[in-house]
Design a protein around this motif. Structure first.
Motif, PDB file in Angstrom:
ATOM      1  N   GLN A   1       0.531  -1.219  -0.109  1.00 26.21           N
ATOM      2  CA  GLN A   1       0.192   0.064   0.227  1.00 26.21           C
ATOM      3  C   GLN A   1       0.735   0.892  -0.215  1.00 26.21           C
ATOM      4  OE1 GLN A   1      -2.953   0.138   3.436  1.00 26.21           O
ATOM      5  NE2 GLN A   1      -3.503  -2.277   2.759  1.00 26.21           N
ATOM      6  N   GLY A   2       2.236   1.393  -0.133  1.00 27.77           N
ATOM      7  CA  GLY A   2       2.847   2.482   0.068  1.00 27.77           C
ATOM      8  C   GLY A   2       3.234   3.039   1.502  1.00 27.77           C
ATOM      9  N   ASN A   3       3.196   2.355   2.328  1.00 30.10           N
ATOM     10  CA  ASN A   3       3.880   2.264   3.183  1.00 30.10           C
ATOM     11  C   ASN A   3       5.463   2.099   3.938  1.00 30.10           C
ATOM     12  OD1 ASN A   3       5.596   2.525   6.206  1.00 30.10           O
ATOM     13  ND2 ASN A   3       3.065   2.513   6.811  1.00 30.10           N
ATOM     14  N   VAL A   4       6.127   3.324   3.824  1.00 31.64           N
ATOM     15  CA  VAL A   4       7.725   3.853   3.557  1.00 31.64           C
ATOM     16  C   VAL A   4       8.553   2.643   4.713  1.00 31.64           C
ATOM     17  CG1 VAL A   4       7.665   5.945   1.780  1.00 31.64           C
ATOM     18  CG2 VAL A   4       7.849   5.882   4.260  1.00 31.64           C
TER      19      VAL A   4
ATOM     20  N   ALA B   1      13.320   4.783  -0.308  1.00 34.01           N
ATOM     21  CA  ALA B   1      14.089   6.440  -0.891  1.00 34.01           C
ATOM     22  C   ALA B   1      13.262   7.412  -1.447  1.00 34.01           C
ATOM     23  CB  ALA B   1      15.307   5.661  -1.128  1.00 34.01           C
ATOM     24  N   THR B   2      12.334   7.095  -2.525  1.00 31.84           N
ATOM     25  CA  THR B   2      12.246   7.591  -2.982  1.00 31.84           C
ATOM     26  C   THR B   2      10.996   8.828  -2.576  1.00 31.84           C
ATOM     27  OG1 THR B   2      12.067   6.878  -5.274  1.00 31.84           O
ATOM     28  CG2 THR B   2      11.074   8.534  -5.435  1.00 31.84           C
ATOM     29  N   ALA B   3      10.462   7.981  -1.532  1.00 36.33           N
ATOM     30  CA  ALA B   3       9.726   8.882  -0.831  1.00 36.33           C
ATOM     31  C   ALA B   3      10.508   9.876   0.910  1.00 36.33           C
ATOM     32  CB  ALA B   3       8.843   7.811  -0.258  1.00 36.33           C
TER      33      ALA B   3
ATOM     34  N   GLN C   1      17.368   6.005   1.124  1.00 35.99           N
ATOM     35  CA  GLN C   1      17.852   6.324   0.449  1.00 35.99           C
ATOM     36  C   GLN C   1      19.471   5.621   0.607  1.00 35.99           C
ATOM     37  OE1 GLN C   1      17.418  10.148   1.548  1.00 35.99           O
ATOM     38  NE2 GLN C   1      15.688  10.303   0.716  1.00 35.99           N
ATOM     39  N   HIS C   2      20.389   5.315   2.028  1.00 40.61           N
ATOM     40  CA  HIS C   2      21.442   4.715   2.378  1.00 40.61           C
ATOM     41  C   HIS C   2      21.063   3.426   2.410  1.00 40.61           C
ATOM     42  CE1 HIS C   2      24.705   4.678   5.109  1.00 40.61           C
ATOM     43  NE2 HIS C   2      24.618   3.344   5.141  1.00 40.61           N
ATOM     44  N   GLY C   3      20.278   2.623   2.476  1.00 41.66           N
ATOM     45  CA  GLY C   3      20.280   1.312   2.249  1.00 41.66           C
ATOM     46  C   GLY C   3      20.364   1.187   0.264  1.00 41.66           C
TER      47      GLY C   3
END
Length: 147
Positions: free
Chosen positions: A37-40, A71-73, A79-81
């Motif tokens: 569902q898009g949960n970061v 990361a994009t969110a 982002q590090h990963g």
């Protein structure tokens, strides 16, 4: 979203708790629907589990796709990963320039690990022009004294 938000929060915190206590198959069960569902926060942890085969078979494609979404969110850890995936050529093609780009985004959020890795990359000229001054600046930002 027609879901009961308190139920989702419950699943998320239970899923994160399961992840933290290394109950990976339980974590996968709770976090997978949330990640879809898009949960970061869920995506980031699903990416880690898919990358390392925790609670599921290793799934590089899924790991990359969830890591990139989170990361994009704007999730610093993701982002590090993602930057590490590009740097190591893990779950995706090796791409030092993209690694630099994502380490910078994570570093902007104050992630010390990203600042340090970035500094090292500038020091060694890995994926970027060698630049000792920039390396020193990043080391200082990361809390290291002059090198």
């Amino acid at each position: 979203m027609s879901h009961d938000p308190s139920g989702l929060d419950m699943d998320l915190s239970s899923g994160i708790a399961a992840f933290e206590s290394k109950q990976f198959s339980r974590a996968t069960g709770l976090l997978s629907p949330l990640a879809e569902q898009g949960n970061v926060e869920a995506q980031y942890r699903m990416a880690i589990m898919a990358q390392n085969g925790l609670g599921m078979l290793p799934n590089p494609l899924l790991a990359y796709s969830y890591m990139k979404s989170a990361a994009t969110a704007g999730l610093g850890l993701a982002q590090h990963g993602l930057a590490f995936m590009y740097m190591q050529g893990e779950c995706t093609d090796k791409n030092p320039a993209k690694a630099i780009e994502w380490f910078k985004k994570a570093a902007e959020q104050g992630l010390v690990g990203s600042l340090t890795t970035l500094a090292l990359m500038y020091e060694e000229g890995h994926g970027v022009e060698k630049d000792q001054e920039e390396a020193n600046r990043l080391y200082r930002l990361a809390g290291f004294d002059e090198r």
